[in-house]
Design a protein around this motif. Structure first.
Motif, mmCIF file in Angstrom:
data_model
loop_
_atom_site.group_PDB
_atom_site.id
_atom_site.type_symbol
_atom_site.label_atom_id
_atom_site.label_comp_id
_atom_site.label_asym_id
_atom_site.label_seq_id
_atom_site.Cartn_x
_atom_site.Cartn_y
_atom_site.Cartn_z
ATOM 1 N N PHE A 3 0.852 -1.179 0.000
ATOM 2 C CA PHE A 3 0.000 0.000 0.000
ATOM 3 C C PHE A 3 0.889 1.232 0.000
ATOM 4 O O PHE A 3 1.677 1.423 0.926
ATOM 5 N N LYS A 4 0.777 2.072 -1.012
ATOM 6 C CA LYS A 4 1.546 3.317 -1.077
ATOM 7 C C LYS A 4 0.573 4.482 -1.035
ATOM 8 O O LYS A 4 -0.165 4.714 -2.000
ATOM 9 N N GLU A 5 0.570 5.214 0.091
ATOM 10 C CA GLU A 5 -0.328 6.367 0.184
ATOM 11 C C GLU A 5 0.198 7.485 -0.700
ATOM 12 O O GLU A 5 1.397 7.741 -0.762
ATOM 13 N N THR A 6 -0.707 8.141 -1.403
ATOM 14 C CA THR A 6 -0.338 9.227 -2.293
ATOM 15 C C THR A 6 -0.297 10.531 -1.507
ATOM 16 O O THR A 6 -0.471 10.545 -0.288
ATOM 17 N N SER A 7 -0.107 11.634 -2.204
ATOM 18 C CA SER A 7 -0.108 12.951 -1.553
ATOM 19 C C SER A 7 -1.495 13.335 -1.060
ATOM 20 O O SER A 7 -1.628 14.295 -0.306
ATOM 21 N N LEU A 8 -2.520 12.599 -1.454
ATOM 22 C CA LEU A 8 -3.883 12.833 -0.971
ATOM 23 C C LEU A 8 -4.226 11.755 0.043
ATOM 24 O O LEU A 8 -4.337 10.574 -0.301
ATOM 25 N N ARG A 78 -6.792 -4.969 -19.106
ATOM 26 C CA ARG A 78 -6.362 -5.072 -20.507
ATOM 27 C C ARG A 78 -5.989 -3.682 -20.979
ATOM 28 O O ARG A 78 -6.783 -2.746 -20.863
ATOM 29 N N GLY A 79 -4.766 -3.520 -21.483
ATOM 30 C CA GLY A 79 -4.340 -2.227 -21.991
ATOM 31 C C GLY A 79 -3.737 -1.339 -20.920
ATOM 32 O O GLY A 79 -3.060 -1.814 -19.999
ATOM 33 N N ALA A 80 -4.034 -0.029 -21.017
ATOM 34 C CA ALA A 80 -3.423 0.947 -20.102
ATOM 35 C C ALA A 80 -4.324 2.167 -19.974
ATOM 36 O O ALA A 80 -4.905 2.627 -20.958
ATOM 37 N N ILE A 81 -4.392 2.694 -18.749
ATOM 38 C CA ILE A 81 -5.139 3.927 -18.476
ATOM 39 C C ILE A 81 -4.302 4.845 -17.599
ATOM 40 O O ILE A 81 -3.351 4.403 -16.942
ATOM 41 N N TYR A 82 -4.665 6.110 -17.619
ATOM 42 C CA TYR A 82 -4.169 7.060 -16.626
ATOM 43 C C TYR A 82 -5.359 7.337 -15.730
ATOM 44 O O TYR A 82 -6.389 7.861 -16.181
ATOM 45 N N VAL A 99 -4.362 13.421 -7.901
ATOM 46 C CA VAL A 99 -3.251 12.495 -8.114
ATOM 47 C C VAL A 99 -3.626 11.605 -9.286
ATOM 48 O O VAL A 99 -4.808 11.338 -9.526
ATOM 49 N N GLY A 100 -2.606 11.175 -10.016
ATOM 50 C CA GLY A 100 -2.831 10.279 -11.138
ATOM 51 C C GLY A 100 -1.778 9.199 -11.166
ATOM 52 O O GLY A 100 -0.652 9.403 -10.710
ATOM 53 N N VAL A 101 -2.154 8.059 -11.710
ATOM 54 C CA VAL A 101 -1.233 6.927 -11.810
ATOM 55 C C VAL A 101 -1.586 6.131 -13.065
ATOM 56 O O VAL A 101 -2.754 6.011 -13.430
ATOM 57 N N GLU A 102 -0.555 5.620 -13.723
ATOM 58 C CA GLU A 102 -0.790 4.745 -14.860
ATOM 59 C C GLU A 102 -1.057 3.342 -14.342
ATOM 60 O O GLU A 102 -0.258 2.775 -13.598
#
Length: 186
Positions: A3-8, A78-82, A99-102
């Motif tokens: 678990f990696k907490e983001t800046s939010l 399947r595939g990739a999203i942001y 925050v965003g993550v691929e």
């Protein structure tokens, strides 16, 4: 599972443990006991699965009003999203921040988006499938959204095409004009 907490606060990127051999691989995508060890208590009630045929399909930024709000655990199978989460809790020190993550079928990462956050994603390739768990059923009367390109939020979408949007998402309001009954509590 890591678990990696983001800046939010409350928004986590999850990296499942992958176990593989000559046959392929296995992973747990959700473990109630691991979530509880992190102090996250959820009761998922529904799994959703979407397919987007074209690169640049943008779904978001969505949320349900507070009494029917949803926590989402999102993964790309399947595939990739942001994938993006925006803090919309009135009074939050991070109000309007994102925050965003691929998320890809290869990296197997997941994003945990708690109640009080708008959520959306854009497809980075063709033929994308996204699956996500929610802890509240869909309630059309509580369905709300904010426009994907709100200049006050300024999400940096990593794609060079005009996004493909639903009619609903094209008409979504700015955050400052959106119906929102979330408030920040410590």
């Amino acid at each position: 599972m890591i678990f990696k907490e983001t800046s939010l606060t409350g928004v986590f990127i999850l990296e499942p443990s992958l176990f593989g051999d000559h046959r392929g691989w296995f992973m747990e995508t959700f473990s109630d006991s691991e979530f509880k060890q992190m102090g996250i208590h959820l009761n998922f009630v529904q799994d959703n699965h979407s397919f987007s045929a074209e690169r640049g399909t943008l779904r978001g930024m969505h949320y349900q009003l507070d009494f029917k709000a949803q926590t989402k655990l999102v993964r790309c199978t399947r595939g990739a999203i942001y994938d993006v989460a925006v803090d919309i809790r009135i009074g939050s020190p991070n109000y309007g921040k994102w925050v965003g993550v691929e998320l890809t079928s290869e990296n197997k990462k997941q994003l945990l988006v708690p109640k009080g956050f708008a959520h959306g994603f854009i497809t980075l390739v063709e033929n994308v499938e996204v699956q996500y768990k929610v802890d509240e059923f869909y309630a059309p009367e509580c369905d709300r959204g904010i426009i994907w390109d709100d200049p006050e939020i300024n999400i940096e979408w990593p794609i060079d095409v005009v996004p493909i949007l639903s009619e609903k998402d094209k008409k979504a309001p700015l955050l400052k004009d959106a119906e929102n009954n979330f408030s920040f509590t410590v």
